[in-house]
Design an enzyme around this catalytic site. Sequence first.
Site, PDB file in Angstrom:
ATOM      1  N   CYS A   1      -2.075   1.306  13.138  1.00  0.00           N
ATOM      2  CA  CYS A   1      -1.156   1.605  11.281  1.00  0.00           C
ATOM      3  C   CYS A   1      -0.871   2.696  11.452  1.00  0.00           C
ATOM      4  CB  CYS A   1      -2.496   1.484  11.365  1.00  0.00           C
ATOM      5  SG  CYS A   1      -1.895   0.965   9.391  1.00  0.00           S
ATOM      6  N   LEU A   2      -1.702   3.401  10.328  1.00  0.00           N
ATOM      7  CA  LEU A   2      -0.794   4.719  10.479  1.00  0.00           C
ATOM      8  C   LEU A   2      -1.137   6.151  12.088  1.00  0.00           C
ATOM      9  CD1 LEU A   2       0.595   6.680   7.523  1.00  0.00           C
ATOM     10  CD2 LEU A   2      -2.095   7.451   8.274  1.00  0.00           C
TER      11      LEU A   2
ATOM     12  N   GLN B   1       2.427   5.321  13.604  1.00  0.00           N
ATOM     13  CA  GLN B   1       3.294   5.798  12.815  1.00  0.00           C
ATOM     14  C   GLN B   1       3.363   6.967  13.074  1.00  0.00           C
ATOM     15  OE1 GLN B   1       3.478   4.647   8.711  1.00  0.00           O
ATOM     16  NE2 GLN B   1       3.318   2.687   9.387  1.00  0.00           N
TER      17      GLN B   1
ATOM     18  N   ASN C   1      -0.974  -4.602   7.679  1.00  0.00           N
ATOM     19  CA  ASN C   1      -0.832  -4.193   5.884  1.00  0.00           C
ATOM     20  C   ASN C   1       0.016  -2.965   6.230  1.00  0.00           C
ATOM     21  OD1 ASN C   1      -1.763  -3.778   3.362  1.00  0.00           O
ATOM     22  ND2 ASN C   1      -3.701  -2.764   3.248  1.00  0.00           N
TER      23      ASN C   1
ATOM     24  N   GLY D   1       3.374  -0.947   4.700  1.00  0.00           N
ATOM     25  CA  GLY D   1       4.707  -1.458   4.276  1.00  0.00           C
ATOM     26  C   GLY D   1       6.166  -0.563   4.859  1.00  0.00           C
ATOM     27  N   PHE D   2       5.856   0.209   5.967  1.00  0.00           N
ATOM     28  CA  PHE D   2       6.550   1.077   6.539  1.00  0.00           C
ATOM     29  C   PHE D   2       6.314   0.568   7.797  1.00  0.00           C
ATOM     30  CE2 PHE D   2       6.518   3.988   2.871  1.00  0.00           C
ATOM     31  CZ  PHE D   2       7.687   4.573   2.608  1.00  0.00           C
TER      32      PHE D   2
ATOM     33  N   HIS E   1      -3.592  -4.179  13.076  1.00  0.00           N
ATOM     34  CA  HIS E   1      -5.256  -4.040  13.290  1.00  0.00           C
ATOM     35  C   HIS E   1      -5.269  -4.632  14.253  1.00  0.00           C
ATOM     36  CE1 HIS E   1      -5.349  -1.139   9.897  1.00  0.00           C
ATOM     37  NE2 HIS E   1      -4.279  -2.087   9.559  1.00  0.00           N
TER      38      HIS E   1
ATOM     39  N   GLU F   1      -8.319  -4.228  15.258  1.00  0.00           N
ATOM     40  CA  GLU F   1      -9.726  -4.342  15.274  1.00  0.00           C
ATOM     41  C   GLU F   1     -10.514  -5.027  14.816  1.00  0.00           C
ATOM     42  OE1 GLU F   1      -8.410  -2.627  13.776  1.00  0.00           O
ATOM     43  OE2 GLU F   1      -8.439  -1.893  11.419  1.00  0.00           O
TER      44      GLU F   1
END
Lengths: 1072, 152
Positions: free
Chosen positions: B14-15, B18, B56, B58-59, B97, B99
Amino acid sequence: MPARGDLETILVLGSGPIVIGQACEFDYSGTQAVKALKSLGYRVVLVNSNPATIMTDPALGDATYIEPMTPTIVERIIEKERPEAILPTVGGQTALNLAVALSERGVLEKYNVELIGARIEAVHTAEDRQRFAAAMRDAGLPVCEGGFAHTVEEGEEILEKTGFPAILRPSFTLGGEGAAIAYNIEEFRDLLARGLDLSPTRQVLVERSVLGWKEFELEVMRDRADNAVVICSIENLDAMGVHTGDSITVAPAMTLTDREYQRMRDWAFAVIRAVGVETGGSNIQFAVHPQTGEMVVVEMNPRVSRSSALASKATGFPIAKIAALLAVGMTLDEIPNDITGETPASFEPTIDYVVVKIPRWDFAKFPRTGPWLDTSMKSVGEVMALGANFKEALQKALRSLDVGIAGLETAGGKIELEADRLIARLRTPTWDRIFHAREALMQGISVEEAARLTQIDPWFIEQIAQIVGCEQELSRYGVDSLPESLLRKAKSWGFSDLQIGRLIGTDEAKIRARREKLDVRPVFNQVDTCAAEFEAHTPYLYSTYATRCEANPTDRRKVLILGGGPIRIGQGIEFDDCCCQAAFALKELGIESILMNCNPETVSTDYDTADRLYFDPLTLEDVLNVVEVEKPEGVIVQFGGQTPLNLARRLEEAGVCILGTKPDAIDLAEDRERFGALINRLGIPQPENGMASSEDEALAIAERIGYPVLLRPSYVLGGRSMVIAHDPEQVTQYLRHAVKASEDRPVLIDRFLEDAVEIDVDAVCDGQRVIISGILQHVEHAGVHSGDSSAVLPPHTLTEVQIKTLKRYTRSLALAIGVHGLLNVQYAIKDREVYVLEANPRASRTVPFISKATGIAWANVAAKIMTGVSLLQQGVTREVTPDRKFVKEVVLPFNRFPEEDIILGPEMKSTGEVMGVADDLGEAFAKAELGAGRMLPEEGTVFASVNDRDKPGLIGVIKALHNLGFKVLATRGTAERLEEAGLPAEVVFKVNEGRPNVVDYIKNGSIQLVINTPLGRASRFDEVALRRAAKRHRIPTVTTIPGARALLDGIRAVRRGPLEVRCLQASQPAAN
Amino acid sequence: MRELLGRIPIFGICLGHQILALALGGKTLKLKFGHRGANHPVRHPDGGQVCITAQNHGFAVENDLPDGTAVTEINLNDHTVEGLEHRVLRAMSVQYHPEAGPGPHEASHHFRRFRELVEDSAKVTIPAAEVEIVTSKRGGKEKVQAKVNATE
């Protein structure tokens, strides 16, 4: 992988007649599949014996065969059409069983035809419970303890492992037929014997009971690249032990944690891979222990099923269409999602609303059958509703049922039961248990206690308790003091205006007015498969009390079509067919078609049948809501059967324009006095009749018009509670026990025309011109409900003069009533006199049959009339008399109701129909019988036992059978009469005369055909035992002499040689 | 992140995905419709099996990455980047995700993949990774590029 290029012609198998457990959901899936395959450029051949289907509309397929779905007939079709592949997964169990039979007979090999969508191996693994259990064990998935019995003894051995109660499931039967629960050894032996008999492989699974466990279903799709997705999860409100078709179900699953759900999802993929379903959809059922969470795999259907139709409607994901595309080699990620247009089908739909399905039963038709629910499906139809929460969806679904309830309330007043009887009602699953649960909560039984007794998850009971709480709040107010917040809460919990009105003692209109004053109005939300993550382009909508309306109506010229609601006996798929034809007609005229219906099984609720679809209850409140937002130029009510017709007058009063025949004209035909006056004026005779509001009056009227008389209540339609009385005693019986006559609910009494020939005449009328669309002559005599009688088109024994009279009467009735659209008139001919029985200025059951026979979609023509296009403008100016013979035969659900007698009468009991078509009447009869699943014995022994009135008629039939080489057995009276006529007949005992009696002969397989007409009450018990034995052993049984004659013609035709097949497209007169 | 790149195996989620992309010299963009839900299909850009994942975000990472960084997965709904891999630097990442808490389990193979990466790394001595981050400014925008001098 794109669609396969090595296939050119594909044969799609339909599901045959509508029966319990296999209803119009397979017309929906078949239609989708045919459209999908056509769109890829394949040549589609299809076979279905049921003419009342959209699937068999000749415009849909390339070669449409309305022929019996037997291996022999389908082999003829294969020989003729030479398809490279067969798609057997969209036609229910019938299609799958047929595919297995074709494979076993070597037909597939002989003609080098490939099964697509399901390999025979996978079908066997899924359907044969022994192989299924083994496959599950290999995959490490738990199933129920148990084993397979091929004999009663074997069953008793397995029983030692499972204990009581034990579940019995016969292999290869549809809709769980023959499935049962045994609580003691006697019952076990009895049920097992019946199950073995029903299973085509004489095999019954005996299983550990998981009664009371929670039941879930997952709809899974898989493609040949091994991509697998779950389309929808479904939770059964009723615990294991109630067939899922008889259970209230909810989507998505409401009481699982994500962990539990994901484990179930993993298992579902493991199951579909273990069984080897390579492409298409499967339905997999699980049971979960309510306390321990222990989970077992219950079963899987390797095909599109009733649940997949529900899942498609619940999510907007067209399972059958996608299954067809996958079967020809496409993969999920190549297929676009129609609703968003951009995203692929390789995703899992999201539901941001709750869906509730409730079955609809017809127990009143089967008085000897109790209201209990078990593992054998008994419901005849279903409704579905969508809401923002469970309470809203539940109450919307309840009012969709069209059984006189406006939500979670009790029809006809309060349930008055003492506490212990109420508790007993909570313990036993019945169709009305949910109302008892509400009553129990009202009486102060706790949620926990109610959940324990019903074995329904406490979460659902809590929801019901919240509804009860809201009811109590509402009842404290009057209409003018009803606060906005409470009204808004009640509406968002699915309370209807009518229901709130009843709670506070006022009418529906006042609540609506109050609501509008407080600006509490519904909005329409979209079913978009993706919870608004992407833009949706398909207007598939449901009402709810939220903030944003997503209806976005267009400003086109538009018409609203009201569908038929739940299927029930007497209001079947025929009406959905008409509604779809109306939508097609509007499309052709460039008028926007808007469909409103609440039945998830139908083609009408497919998102691409009409331009716009509203999935909502067919009540005044809900229809007015749609009218308010859409503002159509008019509403079509005459195609959906009684449900929309009952709304016609009130809609008109509310200022809605009813298209076609006006409500007043409908009333003119339905109101006995007005209709009586009309036909007097027109000089059309009808049987003498009267109306009685007391027993004395009834006896006097019966005396005046002469026995036998036909008795029926004035307030129900469709032959409910109708009887024929031969003497005053029977009249008294009826009025004392069956129907109470009163001033406002009189009993109707007609002279019963014994042995009269009944005829249906259908016509279309534009107000100026009348075209007779077809004349159907019934095979059974008057007294058998027209919906239960087999029939012939064109009429086979009427004279030219009679036909002219029928046409003349029909024309003058159509014009005098003011019909704009369809008209059906029922006549009886007795002693050469033509009597009118009733006129129905609306779609009737006969419309699709006559449309298929004549090659003109009459409902389509009628819909155009209603929008102002005259018959002349449509170019429909000639009447069509087909040169072939068309026979309608009905299918009766008695196998589901073993307690019932199979005698036909004035109360309709059939669930579906088939068409037999041939150049020769006997051949058409034979096909109709085969299509209805009845074997025609070509030789053997016939047993006859008929009443005195039928004895003269029997002689001719027996003589013919004797000449064909049949041996004749008869009861003493019948045998004597046959001997007198010079026919040899061996006498056998009736049941009460000694042994061996006729039932022993049946059990020993020494009788191949039974001709038995009712003898009257004296020997009734005896006869019932005989007919029940014949039913159990699947011996063809005819209960009328005309039926026997027709069967005889059929036997002759079969003996003459193989039956020829011809597709509709090749045999129809060019439409004018 | 740049400090760690090449020195130890990295798995970004996720983050983390990025951040890895940015560290490798990629860019992120704001999505018109964010990905939210447990029903998002992802697949290798060239085909293969589809995996349903929980998402989940938005970027997303822009599909314009420096050499050496491969896009391993895309979202089939809008074709945005869902997975990256830099073989040499032993770095991998997914935007969603795996996990699965909550969510579907079928992406759990990434953890096995990462475990293999870790085990392989343990077997060989970590090469002195020479990762040189070159930044340049063009038209007011900073351009970051990872120059890898690692020996295979």
